[in-house]
Write a protein that holds these residues in place. Sequence first.
Motif, PDB file in Angstrom:
ATOM      1  N   THR A 163      18.222  50.700  60.253  1.00 17.63           N
ATOM      2  CA  THR A 163      18.743  51.196  58.982  1.00 17.63           C
ATOM      3  C   THR A 163      19.628  50.110  58.375  1.00 17.63           C
ATOM      4  N   ASN A 164      19.946  50.271  57.105  1.00 19.70           N
ATOM      5  CA  ASN A 164      20.813  49.312  56.432  1.00 19.70           C
ATOM      6  C   ASN A 164      22.157  49.216  57.144  1.00 19.70           C
ATOM      7  N   GLU A 165      22.711  50.362  57.527  1.00 20.43           N
ATOM      8  CA  GLU A 165      24.003  50.383  58.225  1.00 20.43           C
ATOM      9  C   GLU A 165      23.909  49.696  59.585  1.00 20.43           C
ATOM     10  N   GLU A 166      22.822  49.912  60.306  1.00 24.93           N
ATOM     11  CA  GLU A 166      22.633  49.254  61.598  1.00 24.93           C
ATOM     12  C   GLU A 166      22.504  47.738  61.419  1.00 24.93           C
ATOM     13  N   GLN A 167      21.799  47.318  60.380  1.00 23.69           N
ATOM     14  CA  GLN A 167      21.667  45.895  60.094  1.00 23.69           C
ATOM     15  C   GLN A 167      23.025  45.277  59.784  1.00 23.69           C
ATOM     16  N   ARG A 168      23.822  45.963  58.983  1.00 25.61           N
ATOM     17  CA  ARG A 168      25.157  45.462  58.628  1.00 25.61           C
ATOM     18  C   ARG A 168      26.048  45.349  59.864  1.00 25.61           C
ATOM     19  N   LYS A 169      26.010  46.366  60.734  1.00 30.80           N
ATOM     20  CA  LYS A 169      26.824  46.362  61.951  1.00 30.80           C
ATOM     21  C   LYS A 169      26.405  45.208  62.855  1.00 30.80           C
ATOM     22  N   LEU A 170      25.116  45.059  63.055  1.00 28.29           N
ATOM     23  CA  LEU A 170      24.618  43.996  63.913  1.00 28.29           C
ATOM     24  C   LEU A 170      24.959  42.622  63.336  1.00 28.29           C
ATOM     25  N   CYS A 171      24.772  42.454  62.042  1.00 29.45           N
ATOM     26  CA  CYS A 171      25.088  41.192  61.380  1.00 29.45           C
ATOM     27  C   CYS A 171      26.581  40.892  61.484  1.00 29.45           C
ATOM     28  N   PHE A 172      27.413  41.893  61.274  1.00 30.44           N
ATOM     29  CA  PHE A 172      28.861  41.714  61.372  1.00 30.44           C
ATOM     30  C   PHE A 172      29.246  41.258  62.774  1.00 30.44           C
ATOM     31  N   ASP A 173      28.680  41.905  63.790  1.00 23.65           N
ATOM     32  CA  ASP A 173      28.971  41.524  65.171  1.00 23.65           C
ATOM     33  C   ASP A 173      28.495  40.097  65.472  1.00 23.65           C
ATOM     34  N   MET A 174      27.302  39.746  65.001  1.00 22.34           N
ATOM     35  CA  MET A 174      26.772  38.400  65.229  1.00 22.34           C
ATOM     36  C   MET A 174      27.636  37.351  64.525  1.00 22.34           C
ATOM     37  N   PHE A 175      28.048  37.656  63.305  1.00 18.91           N
ATOM     38  CA  PHE A 175      28.874  36.719  62.556  1.00 18.91           C
ATOM     39  C   PHE A 175      30.220  36.521  63.242  1.00 18.91           C
ATOM     40  N   ASN A 176      30.821  37.611  63.723  1.00 19.31           N
ATOM     41  CA  ASN A 176      32.101  37.490  64.427  1.00 19.31           C
ATOM     42  C   ASN A 176      31.974  36.641  65.685  1.00 19.31           C
ATOM     43  N   LYS A 177      30.873  36.812  66.413  1.00 22.54           N
ATOM     44  CA  LYS A 177      30.652  35.982  67.614  1.00 22.54           C
ATOM     45  C   LYS A 177      30.513  34.517  67.223  1.00 22.54           C
TER      46      LYS A 177
END
Length: 99
Positions: A26-40
């Motif tokens: 979902t869009n929200e799942e994509q945003r969460k995953l992207c946010f986590d990847m970017f933070n890493k």
Amino acid sequence: MAKKPKEMAMDTALARRLDIEDEPLTNEEQRKLCFDMFNKFWEDAASRGIEFDVVGTMSISAALFALVRKHGQDTSAEFVDDLAKSIRNGEFNFQDRKN
């Protein structure tokens, strides 16, 4: 920073979803995953001595190249104009949250 059990569960659920090709995130799942990847990525860059401003500037530049390629110059410029207005309106100001 240690993750909370709920965050770890979400990460595990997202990882499982990535293995299922028939069900797009979902869009929200994509945003969460992207946010986590970017933070890493950001943490890794900082641990290697790359300054905050360098990572920020390069991130914005990379995003702008991608936006222009996908949406064209005019649409991207309108987005950046709107973004500048949001910045001036304080929408990106950091606020301490006392819990």
